[in-house]
Design a protein around this motif. Structure first.
Motif, PDB file in Angstrom:
ATOM      1  N   LYS A 183      22.889 -19.645 -31.308  1.00 25.22           N
ATOM      2  CA  LYS A 183      23.767 -18.892 -32.236  1.00 25.22           C
ATOM      3  C   LYS A 183      24.825 -19.700 -32.304  1.00 25.22           C
ATOM      4  O   LYS A 183      25.530 -20.212 -31.423  1.00 25.22           O
ATOM      5  CB  LYS A 183      24.163 -17.788 -31.677  1.00 25.22           C
ATOM      6  N   ASP A 184      25.184 -20.135 -33.396  1.00 22.28           N
ATOM      7  CA  ASP A 184      26.578 -20.958 -33.838  1.00 22.28           C
ATOM      8  C   ASP A 184      27.713 -20.189 -33.588  1.00 22.28           C
ATOM      9  O   ASP A 184      28.091 -19.070 -34.021  1.00 22.28           O
ATOM     10  CB  ASP A 184      26.241 -21.378 -35.189  1.00 22.28           C
ATOM     11  N   ARG A 185      28.589 -20.519 -32.805  1.00 27.04           N
ATOM     12  CA  ARG A 185      29.964 -20.014 -32.285  1.00 27.04           C
ATOM     13  C   ARG A 185      30.957 -19.782 -33.389  1.00 27.04           C
ATOM     14  O   ARG A 185      31.661 -18.728 -33.198  1.00 27.04           O
ATOM     15  CB  ARG A 185      30.269 -20.678 -30.953  1.00 27.04           C
ATOM     16  N   THR A 186      30.700 -20.789 -34.323  1.00 26.01           N
ATOM     17  CA  THR A 186      31.891 -20.497 -35.389  1.00 26.01           C
ATOM     18  C   THR A 186      31.143 -19.609 -36.391  1.00 26.01           C
ATOM     19  O   THR A 186      32.166 -18.658 -36.728  1.00 26.01           O
ATOM     20  CB  THR A 186      31.919 -21.895 -36.213  1.00 26.01           C
ATOM     21  N   THR A 187      30.090 -19.821 -36.894  1.00 24.24           N
ATOM     22  CA  THR A 187      29.506 -18.895 -38.154  1.00 24.24           C
ATOM     23  C   THR A 187      28.804 -17.660 -37.635  1.00 24.24           C
ATOM     24  O   THR A 187      28.777 -16.709 -38.434  1.00 24.24           O
ATOM     25  CB  THR A 187      28.707 -19.535 -39.153  1.00 24.24           C
ATOM     26  N   GLU A 226      25.665 -17.594 -37.067  1.00 22.52           N
ATOM     27  CA  GLU A 226      24.308 -17.883 -37.718  1.00 22.52           C
ATOM     28  C   GLU A 226      23.324 -18.373 -36.685  1.00 22.52           C
ATOM     29  O   GLU A 226      23.849 -19.387 -35.782  1.00 22.52           O
ATOM     30  CB  GLU A 226      24.371 -18.666 -38.995  1.00 22.52           C
ATOM     31  N   ARG A 230      20.268 -20.713 -35.353  1.00 22.70           N
ATOM     32  CA  ARG A 230      19.571 -21.912 -35.696  1.00 22.70           C
ATOM     33  C   ARG A 230      18.727 -22.367 -34.595  1.00 22.70           C
ATOM     34  O   ARG A 230      18.682 -21.858 -33.482  1.00 22.70           O
ATOM     35  CB  ARG A 230      20.501 -23.023 -35.931  1.00 22.70           C
TER      36      ARG A 230
END
Length: 351
Positions: free
Chosen positions: A249-253, A255, A257
């Motif tokens: 899980k992208d920490r910024t968005t 989302e 991946r």
């Protein structure tokens, strides 16, 4: 006056013989000193190779990568881009035909001094070599300097696989955080490569048949991988909140991946497992994440598996690759695996 310089109606011209043909160019000046300066630029920018304009390293590599993008996988191009940046630090700005065997040997020595590993240097030279072949085909250069390098410069001893004990395997996997733990169990139970499992999608999985179809493989051949009850059990625990069974899980968005930091996070899991072993006073055998593939293969053969079935499962190009796992079996297990495979291969197919 230089034989490469002549005048016509007061204007200076340059000329050079290239592959038996004369190339001429107006220097657009009537001043001799300026004509001499422009002549040097003209001579240095023309190559004696098939009458083509002389290219720099940057020109050739950029052209090669642009051409390769249409036929190579995206992850291969990404790796080539990284190697191209490393090579540019040494050869950037130089004329392509001035890159010699000696210059390549210097590059190898410099990379070794920096601590780069032989496989990494080999990947860099693969890019340089393929770019050289591209350049030779188009007349930008006469030889491939990488092909002139002896094997001694790039001698590499493959790390010997040491089979870890069951306690070391289980402890390391259970010390992995997040989706790395189920991903590791899945690797052990299927023998997939890390990249294959990390990019596996739910849509690739047929749970009813107990198989997964892999299209993005190392040898670019689609293959079906069997999944036993253990592998299916791992999948059963995974939520279907993303297209991938083992996402990050992208920490910024926020989302999802495909999992990309598996190898780095595995090092941390090994450190935790080592610390646990020291605390409980037992011998811990570290191993790579990729070694779970080897462990699967050895256990498959030791438990009565077929060499040819294992070859298909692992996606090996030749049976000789698969036969390397026989060395990790007892003499009795190895003999049984070979005899069993030969017997089953000789059986006629029944429809």
């Amino acid at each position: 006056m230089s034989s490469n310089l002549y005048q016509r109606n007061g204007v200076f011209y340059a000329r050079i013989q290239v592959s038996g043909a004369e190339r001429r160019c107006s220097l657009k000046t009537t001043n001799r000193a300026e004509a001499q300066r422009r002549l040097k630029l003209f001579l240095s920018s023309n190559s004696p190779y098939l009458g083509t304009i002389r290219r720099t390293f940057d020109d050739v590599v950029a052209e090669f990568l642009a051409e390769a993008t249409s036929r190579l996988k995206p992850k291969t191009i990404t790796r080539y881009d990284c190697s191209a940046l490393q090579l540019a630090a040494k050869f950037g700005g130089q004329w392509w035909d001035s890159i010699t065997k000696r210059a390549v040997v210097e590059y190898i020595d410099e990379r070794k001094a920096e601590g780069a590993k032989i496989p990494t240097i080999r990947r860099d030279l693969t890019v340089l070599s393929q770019a050289a072949e591209y350049a030779t085909e188009r007349g930008y250069g006469a030889a491939n300097p990488v092909a002139e390098i002896g094997k001694r410069q790039l001698r590499y001893t493959k790390p010997q696989f040491v089979r870890p004990d069951e306690r070391s395997i289980e402890t390391t996997i259970t010390c992995a955080y997040g989706n790395l733990m189920p991903l590791a169990w899945f690797l052990r139970f299927t023998g997939m490569r890390l990249e294959e499992a990390a990019t596996l999608r739910w849509s690739d999985i047929d749970e009813a048949r107990g198989s997964a179809t892999l299209e993005d493989t190392k040898n670019r051949r689609t293959r079906a991988v069997k999944m036993d009850e253990r592998a299916l059990a791992v999948l059963a625990w995974q939520p279907r909140t993303s297209p991938w069974p083992f996402p990050a899980k992208d920490r910024t968005t926020g989302e999802y991946r495909p999992y990309k930091q598996a190898s780095t996070n595995w090092q941390e899991a090994k450190a935790r497992a080592q610390k646990s072993a020291q605390k409980d006073k037992w011998h811990y055998t570290p191993f790579r994440l990729h070694d779970l593939r080897h462990i699967y293969a050895i256990e498959h053969l030791a438990s009565g598996g077929n060499l040819y079935a294992l070859q298909l499962q692992l996606g090996h190009g030749t049976i000789r690759q698969t036969e390397e796992y026989l060395q990790y079996l007892t003499p009795e297990e190895a003999k049984l695996a070979v005899d069993r495979s030969a017997q089953e291969a000789a059986q006629p197919q029944r429809f």
